[in-house]
Design an enzyme around this catalytic site. Structure first.
Site, short mmCIF file in Angstrom:
data_model
loop_
_atom_site.label_atom_id
_atom_site.label_comp_id
_atom_site.label_asym_id
_atom_site.label_seq_id
_atom_site.Cartn_x
_atom_site.Cartn_y
_atom_site.Cartn_z
N LYS A 148 38.15 108.97 45.52
CA LYS A 148 38.04 108.64 46.95
C LYS A 148 37.39 109.82 47.65
O LYS A 148 37.89 110.95 47.56
CB LYS A 148 39.41 108.37 47.56
CG LYS A 148 39.94 106.98 47.28
CD LYS A 148 41.18 106.72 48.11
CE LYS A 148 41.76 105.35 47.81
NZ LYS A 148 43.03 105.12 48.52
N LYS A 232 48.66 109.50 38.64
CA LYS A 232 47.48 109.07 39.40
C LYS A 232 46.42 108.51 38.46
O LYS A 232 45.82 107.46 38.74
CB LYS A 232 46.92 110.22 40.23
CG LYS A 232 45.72 109.76 41.05
CD LYS A 232 45.63 110.33 42.41
CE LYS A 232 44.53 109.62 43.19
NZ LYS A 232 44.19 110.26 44.44
N GLU A 242 41.15 100.08 44.49
CA GLU A 242 42.27 99.67 45.35
C GLU A 242 42.23 98.20 45.73
O GLU A 242 42.32 97.83 46.90
CB GLU A 242 42.32 100.56 46.61
CG GLU A 242 43.69 100.54 47.26
CD GLU A 242 43.87 101.62 48.33
OE1 GLU A 242 43.70 102.80 48.02
OE2 GLU A 242 44.19 101.24 49.45
N ASN A 250 49.42 105.20 48.63
CA ASN A 250 49.41 105.47 50.07
C ASN A 250 50.80 105.36 50.70
O ASN A 250 50.91 105.18 51.92
CB ASN A 250 48.44 104.51 50.77
CG ASN A 250 47.01 104.90 50.48
OD1 ASN A 250 46.66 106.06 50.55
ND2 ASN A 250 46.19 103.93 50.14
N HIS A 253 51.33 106.90 54.01
CA HIS A 253 50.03 107.36 54.53
C HIS A 253 49.57 106.63 55.79
O HIS A 253 48.79 107.19 56.56
CB HIS A 253 48.96 107.28 53.45
CG HIS A 253 49.04 108.41 52.46
ND1 HIS A 253 50.17 108.69 51.74
CD2 HIS A 253 48.12 109.35 52.09
CE1 HIS A 253 49.95 109.75 50.96
NE2 HIS A 253 48.72 110.16 51.15
N HIS A 257 48.36 109.08 58.58
CA HIS A 257 47.01 109.16 59.16
C HIS A 257 47.07 109.00 60.68
O HIS A 257 46.34 109.68 61.42
CB HIS A 257 46.10 108.12 58.53
CG HIS A 257 45.74 108.44 57.10
ND1 HIS A 257 45.21 107.51 56.24
CD2 HIS A 257 45.83 109.58 56.39
CE1 HIS A 257 44.99 108.07 55.05
NE2 HIS A 257 45.36 109.32 55.12
N HIS A 270 47.86 117.62 56.35
CA HIS A 270 47.94 116.28 55.76
C HIS A 270 49.27 116.08 55.03
O HIS A 270 49.96 115.06 55.22
CB HIS A 270 46.76 116.06 54.82
CG HIS A 270 46.79 114.73 54.13
ND1 HIS A 270 46.60 113.53 54.79
CD2 HIS A 270 47.04 114.39 52.83
CE1 HIS A 270 46.70 112.52 53.93
NE2 HIS A 270 46.97 113.02 52.73
P1 NAD Z 1 42.28 121.99 52.88
O1 NAD Z 1 41.18 121.60 52.03
O2 NAD Z 1 42.07 122.10 54.36
O3 NAD Z 1 42.84 123.39 52.35
C1 NAD Z 1 43.91 124.00 53.02
C2 NAD Z 1 43.59 125.43 53.46
O4 NAD Z 1 43.79 126.32 52.36
C3 NAD Z 1 42.17 125.68 53.94
O5 NAD Z 1 42.21 126.59 55.01
C4 NAD Z 1 41.50 126.33 52.73
O6 NAD Z 1 40.44 127.16 53.11
C5 NAD Z 1 42.64 127.13 52.14
N1 NAD Z 1 42.59 127.34 50.70
C6 NAD Z 1 42.26 126.43 49.76
N2 NAD Z 1 42.50 126.93 48.55
C7 NAD Z 1 42.96 128.20 48.71
C8 NAD Z 1 43.41 129.20 47.82
N3 NAD Z 1 43.48 129.00 46.51
N4 NAD Z 1 43.78 130.39 48.34
C9 NAD Z 1 43.76 130.59 49.69
N5 NAD Z 1 43.39 129.66 50.58
C10 NAD Z 1 43.01 128.47 50.08
O7 NAD Z 1 43.55 121.03 52.73
P2 NAD Z 1 44.18 120.23 51.49
O8 NAD Z 1 45.61 120.09 51.82
O9 NAD Z 1 43.79 120.80 50.20
O10 NAD Z 1 43.47 118.80 51.59
C11 NAD Z 1 43.72 117.93 52.67
C12 NAD Z 1 42.64 116.88 52.72
O11 NAD Z 1 42.68 116.11 51.51
C13 NAD Z 1 42.80 115.90 53.86
O12 NAD Z 1 41.57 115.74 54.49
C14 NAD Z 1 43.22 114.62 53.19
O13 NAD Z 1 42.83 113.49 53.89
C15 NAD Z 1 42.52 114.74 51.86
N6 NAD Z 1 43.10 113.92 50.80
C16 NAD Z 1 42.26 113.13 50.08
C17 NAD Z 1 42.75 112.35 49.05
C18 NAD Z 1 41.80 111.55 48.19
O14 NAD Z 1 42.27 110.74 47.39
N7 NAD Z 1 40.51 111.76 48.30
C19 NAD Z 1 44.12 112.38 48.74
C20 NAD Z 1 44.95 113.20 49.49
C21 NAD Z 1 44.42 113.97 50.52
N1 GLY Z 2 45.36 109.32 47.80
C1 GLY Z 2 45.45 107.94 47.56
C2 GLY Z 2 44.49 107.45 46.55
O1 GLY Z 2 43.76 108.20 45.95
O2 GLY Z 2 44.39 106.26 46.35
#
Ligand code: NAD
Ligand code: GLY
Length: 365
Positions: A148, A232, A242, A250, A253, A257, A270
């Site tokens: 995704k 997963k 999906e 989700n 979720h 969201h 998130h």
């Molecule tokens: P993010 O990518 O914003 O990372 C969090 C913070 O940590 C950022 O400031 C980043 O710069 C920092 N960071 C990352 N790795 C680091 C490290 N090793 N050391 C120090 N700092 C580091 O947030 P996240 O929680 O990783 O991702 C959230 C996003 O993921 C949301 O947009 C959410 O919608 C998305 N998401 C997508 C799916 C999917 O299936 N595609 C599933 C769940 C969440």
């Molecule tokens: N994060 C939900 C999915 O990947 O379907």
């Protein structure tokens, strides 16, 4: 080629009919290209990262590209930058390097970078290869796996996107050492989700191992990441786009969201929003007579032990949240379709949930 001895690598395969890709989990993997270089083809490589992650890890990664043509694009960090504008910046970088259809994008960072870079890869010349190298716990256990990709709009989270599977997912667990505590904790919400939706034994293991996980003990973290990824990978293999079962991922979720959008992107992380959303989904299930109060309390208790929020922040209006929930991608024919549960390990898809019941759980005073 790096020939130094390596730590054990856990390998999980995502099977998608004739297609398949590997998830690799191990300490030090970014500096061990012998494990993953075969997934990176083509002449042009673009590493997309953010301003926090690139200074820590981009150099380690680039040693594996000796002799290859590669560029780096470093974006500002955070949810507020998961936008069409940021995707356009990636397109500009690809154009600048004259990237052709055999180019590969490498997403080095958290879920924001993974979703954005994956989306750009899905769009550039109608689809080029990309490899996920997640550096947050949340990205390792969820966003980097399953294909995704997408960006947010002001009107709602992830409203523009595409299914586009990575060629490989490379998780260097050493990167978790530098993750800020609040970001680590946010990742545990998605880990708890797998127990809550379909694995009561894993849920109980998480209850027993909260302290080891918060202390970043390597064996506990690897077990939590690998178990999450196995769940997963299995669900994605059965339902890539999906049409049914994948919606269970989700759990919480739809609420999450709406909470993220209503409070302003980046205010609630998130994972924090997912924690609150799962508690709301469990409370709604109880209210609708589908599950016990005790299970909802057990879920809230384990999330609180991880340090996650479990209640809606003050000042968020139920009507605003419901309006945002109406735009959720799971809804069909204008009806609110939610993931609820029968209890720990038993999530289910519930079509056409009564709006008044939802309003009740969203009303905080
Ligand atoms: P993010 O990518 O914003 O990372 C969090 C913070 O940590 C950022 O400031 C980043 O710069 C920092 N960071 C990352 N790795 C680091 C490290 N090793 N050391 C120090 N700092 C580091 O947030 P996240 O929680 O990783 O991702 C959230 C996003 O993921 C949301 O947009 C959410 O919608 C998305 N998401 C997508 C799916 C999917 O299936 N595609 C599933 C769940 C969440
Ligand atoms: N994060 C939900 C999915 O990947 O379907």
């Amino acid at each position: 080629m790096n020939t130094t001895p390596t730590n054990p690598v856990t390998e999980i395969v995502v099977e998608l009919g004739a297609r398949r890709y590997r998830i690799l989990i191990g300490a030090g993997l970014l500096g061990q290209p012998q494990h993953w270089l075969d997934a990176i083809g083509g002449r042009h490589l673009l590493v997309v990262s953010d301003e926090n992650v690139a200074p820590l890890y981009a150099k380690k990664l680039s040693t594996g590209f000796a002799g290859r043509e590669f560029s780096q694009l470093i974006l500002p960090p955070g949810e507020t930058h998961k936008t069409l504008d940021s995707a356009a910046t990636i397109f500009d970088a690809l154009a600048e390097m004259s990237a052709s259809r055999d180019a590969t994008i490498i997403a080095l960072g958290g879920g924001v970078i993974g979703d954005l870079a994956g989306f750009a890869a899905a769009c550039w010349m109608r689809g080029i290869a990309f490899v996920q190298m997640p550096t947050t716990l949340l990205a390792m256990v969820d966003s980097s796996v399953g294909g995704k990709t997408g960006v947010n709009l002001a009107q709602g989270k992830n409203l523009v996107g595409a299914f586009h599977q990575p060629r490989a997912v490379v998780m260097d667990t050493d990167t978790l050492a530098t993750l800020p505590p609040r970001e680590l904790v946010a990742g545990f919400a998605e880990v708890v989700k797998y127990g809550a939706l379909g694995d009561a034994d894993f849920f109980a293991w998480l209850e027993d191992n909260t302290q080891a996980l918060l202390a970043r003990e390597a064996s506990a973290l690897t077990h939590a990441i690998a178990t999450s990824c196995r769940h997963k990978a299995a669900i994605v293999a059965r339902d890539e786009t999906e049409q049914g079962e994948r919606a269970l991922l989700n759990f919480g979720h739809t609420f999450a969201h709406a909470l993220e959008t209503a409070s302003g992107y980046g205010t609630l992380l998130h994972g924090e929003a997912v924690a609150i959303g799962m508690v709301l989904a469990a409370q709604l299930s109880t209210q609708l007579g589908r599950a016990s109060v005790a299970d909802a309390e057990r879920l809230a208790a384990v999330l609180a032990r991880f340090g996650l929020p479990t209640a809606i922040p003050a000042g968020l209006d139920a009507d605003v949240l419901i309006a945002l929930m109406q735009l959720d991608k799971k809804n069909l024919s204008g009806r609110l379709r939610l993931i609820l549960w029968r209890g720990i390990g038993q999530a289910e898809i519930v079509p056409d949930v009564d709006e008044a019941a939802i309003r009740d759980v969203l009303t905080t005073d």
